[in-house]
Structures are given as structure tokens and as C-alpha cells.
Design a protein around this motif. Structure first.
Motif, mmCIF file in Angstrom:
data_model
loop_
_atom_site.group_PDB
_atom_site.id
_atom_site.type_symbol
_atom_site.label_atom_id
_atom_site.label_comp_id
_atom_site.label_asym_id
_atom_site.label_seq_id
_atom_site.Cartn_x
_atom_site.Cartn_y
_atom_site.Cartn_z
ATOM 1 N N UNK A 182 10.801 4.040 13.071
ATOM 2 C CA UNK A 182 10.273 4.931 14.054
ATOM 3 C C UNK A 182 11.276 5.179 15.266
ATOM 4 N N UNK A 183 11.411 6.291 15.495
ATOM 5 C CA UNK A 183 12.641 6.790 16.611
ATOM 6 C C UNK A 183 12.003 7.711 17.676
ATOM 7 N N UNK A 184 12.411 7.134 18.915
ATOM 8 C CA UNK A 184 12.012 7.895 20.048
ATOM 9 C C UNK A 184 13.214 7.916 21.023
ATOM 10 N N UNK B 232 11.336 1.615 16.683
ATOM 11 C CA UNK B 232 10.824 0.366 16.038
ATOM 12 C C UNK B 232 10.978 0.355 14.745
ATOM 13 N N UNK B 233 11.408 -0.665 14.123
ATOM 14 C CA UNK B 233 11.812 -0.764 12.698
ATOM 15 C C UNK B 233 11.011 -2.031 12.302
ATOM 16 N N UNK C 212 4.010 1.526 22.025
ATOM 17 C CA UNK C 212 4.021 2.658 21.273
ATOM 18 C C UNK C 212 3.911 3.953 22.047
ATOM 19 N N UNK C 213 2.663 3.907 22.901
ATOM 20 C CA UNK C 213 2.389 5.086 23.512
ATOM 21 C C UNK C 213 3.570 5.422 24.882
ATOM 22 N N UNK C 214 4.004 4.348 25.282
ATOM 23 C CA UNK C 214 5.305 4.400 26.295
ATOM 24 C C UNK C 214 6.474 4.913 25.851
ATOM 25 N N UNK C 215 6.682 4.663 24.479
ATOM 26 C CA UNK C 215 7.894 5.236 23.826
ATOM 27 C C UNK C 215 7.752 6.802 23.592
ATOM 28 N N UNK D 63 -0.068 6.474 8.960
ATOM 29 C CA UNK D 63 -1.746 6.661 9.257
ATOM 30 C C UNK D 63 -2.040 5.809 10.419
ATOM 31 N N UNK D 64 -1.616 4.779 10.866
ATOM 32 C CA UNK D 64 -2.120 3.860 11.858
ATOM 33 C C UNK D 64 -1.949 4.682 13.203
ATOM 34 N N UNK D 65 -0.832 5.454 13.370
ATOM 35 C CA UNK D 65 -0.699 6.141 14.646
ATOM 36 C C UNK D 65 -1.826 7.067 15.001
ATOM 37 N N UNK D 66 -2.577 7.594 14.015
ATOM 38 C CA UNK D 66 -3.498 8.435 14.450
ATOM 39 C C UNK D 66 -4.792 7.570 14.959
ATOM 40 N N UNK D 67 -5.005 6.438 14.266
ATOM 41 C CA UNK D 67 -6.203 5.654 14.413
ATOM 42 C C UNK D 67 -5.889 4.565 16.033
ATOM 43 N N UNK D 68 -4.720 4.536 16.342
ATOM 44 C CA UNK D 68 -4.210 3.635 17.407
ATOM 45 C C UNK D 68 -4.004 4.455 18.739
ATOM 46 N N UNK D 69 -3.536 5.713 18.674
ATOM 47 C CA UNK D 69 -2.946 6.360 19.616
ATOM 48 C C UNK D 69 -3.835 7.418 19.889
ATOM 49 N N UNK D 70 -4.842 7.273 21.288
ATOM 50 C CA UNK D 70 -5.700 8.442 21.441
ATOM 51 C C UNK D 70 -5.280 9.916 21.755
ATOM 52 N N UNK D 71 -5.864 10.896 21.270
ATOM 53 C CA UNK D 71 -5.282 12.218 21.364
ATOM 54 C C UNK D 71 -3.911 12.420 20.897
#
Length: 249
Positions: free
Chosen positions: A198-200, A205-206, A92-95, A111-119
Motif C-alpha cells: 500500500x503506497x502513499x 505499508x507492506x 492509515x488515515x494520516x497516510x 476490503x478492510x479499507x472500506x470498513x475501517x476508514x470513514x467516508x
């Protein structure tokens, strides 16, 4: 010696130990990859290493091409995971880090993006300021689809609570040019809650949500666009249609 792998690691600023941590193997394993150009890692390790280094697998291990040739729609499937939680947070971080034009988070709660991705908030702000379009599409915390899903899941951290966590985090950022937020409403909410996209840029990621399972227990597909009308385009078109019918926050 695999000179191409060594050069890619130097360009990415990663030592053997650091790449090993990203891929989930031992430092000695990475050192063996560097020492023997004929050694081809397992497919999963090849993909993770290439992802961490920001290059194509074929560049690092050309002889692996014959093993992973795909045709038709299959070629857009980079990787599949039986559970969303099985996809490393580094993916996720790399994408997010590589995206320059489009970041579209069309999960029902996100919500999980805020708990798993620093800053994460700082990252989003930097992306938007650099010209990347950043969008969040979440469900309506007061909507009927949300209430029905809460009854189905029956978990303590309810759907509406998870949505509000995301909205609160976005509100803390204040107005940021380039960051847009909308909530899906009936009848689109039912379609939204069943499928997260989730588009990058040209990758996505689907997650199709299964029965009573929460998002992290549902499967996930990592897609990369190769052709018009392929799997990537189909899922992105679904998210874009939901976006058009959503209400601005």
C-alpha cells in the motif's frame, strides 16, 4: 516547557486530550510532555505523536535522535507490527490524508479499507480531483489463485467475497478521473496474493501473508523512502510490475 510540541499541536488543531486519543495515552501524559522539554516519551509514543501532528520526531524531541539513529536499509523502516490489525486505523488515515501524488492500494482484496476508514469513497474522490493518482490492484475473484487461497484460509468471508466488496464499492463511486482499477491474473496473481503493498507517496505499508493467515493476522512494515534502491523502492517495484501485467476493470 516543550514550546515546539505546543506549536505543532496548535498548527494541527489538536488539544492535549485529542493528541492523547491519537497516541493512546492519557491526557495527563501529554500535559507532562508539554510541561517538561527534557522528558522524552517512549519511542512508540514519539512516533505516533509525530505522525498525528504531521512533523518529524526529531523536531519535537531532538534529544531522541541518538536513540533512534539507523543506518543502511534499516533507516527506511519507520515501524513494524506483528499483526496488520495492530497498526492503528489513524495511521492509515494520516497516510492517505498526507498523500498528494500517489495512492496505490495493491492488497489482494483491500476490503478492510472500506470498513475501517470513514467516508473512504469521498476521500478517494477528493484526492483524485485534487490531482492525486489513485490505483487499486485486486485479485481476480474468479481466478485460480483466489480459489486456492480460499481453500487454504477456510474462512466464512471468502477471498472472492472480499474482492467483490472492494469492486462493488469502487463501482458505486462511478467513473472518477484519476481512479484506476485492475485485477491481477495468472501467473502474477500468485505473487500478488502473497504480498500486499500500500503506497502513499514516499511511504508504504507492506504485509507479507503468512501461511494460512488472513491479512489482518499477518505482520506489517511501515516504510519511508530515503534512498534509491532501498526497501521502499524494492516493494514498490514489485507492485508496479504486477500492475503492468494486470487487467483493467
Amino acid at each position: 516547557m516543550n514550546a515546539t510540541l505546543r506549536s505543532a499541536m496548535q498548527a494541527a488543531g489538536l488539544s492535549p486530550r485529542q493528541l492523547a486519543v491519537r497516541v493512546g495515552v492519557s491526557t495527563k501524559t501529554v500535559e507532562r510532555w508539554l510541561a517538561d522539554s527534557e522528558l522524552i516519551p517512549h519511542a512508540r509514543n514519539r512516533e505516533d505523536a509525530a505522525q498525528a501532528l504531521g512533523v518529524d520526531v526529531e523536531m519535537l524531541w531532538p534529544k531522541s535522535v541518538a536513540e533512534r539513529v539507523k543506518t543502511g536499509a534499516d533507516r527506511e523502516i519507520v515501524r513494524s507490527y506483528p499483526y496488520r490489525s495492530a497498526c492503528p486505523s489513524t495511521v492509515w488515515a494520516d497516510l492517505v490524508g498526507r498523500a498528494n501524488g500517489e495512492l496505490f492500494f495493491a492488497g489482494y482484496t483491500n476490503y478492510f479499507l472500506w470498513t475501517q476508514q470513514p467516508a473512504f469513497a469521498a476521500t478517494l474522490r477528493a484526492k483524485a480531483e485534487a490531482g492525486c493518482r489513485v490505483r487499486f490492484l485486486v485479485g481476480d475473484p474468479e481466478g485460480e489463485a483466489t480459489r486456492r487461497r480460499e481453500a487454504v484460509e477456510g474462512v466464512a468471508l471468502s477471498v472472492s467475497t472480499r474482492i467483490r466488496m472492494t469492486l462493488d464499492e469502487l463501482a458505486k463511486m462511478g467513473p472518477v478521473e484519476g481512479v484506476e482499477v485492475r485485477t491481477s491474473d495468472a501467473p502474477d496473481a500468485a505473487s500478488h496474493i502473497a504480498l500486499s503493498v500500500f503506497r502513499f507517496d514516499d511511504e508504504a505499508l507492506v504485509t507479507p501473508h503468512l501461511a494460512r493467515l488472513v491479512g489482518h493476522d499477518s505482520p506489517l512494515l511501515h516504510l519511508k523512502r530515503y534512498e534509491s534502491g532501498g526497501m521502499f523502492d524494492r516493494f514498490v517495484e514489485h507492485a508496479e510490475e504486477l500492475w503492468v501485467g494486470a487487467a483493467a476493470v
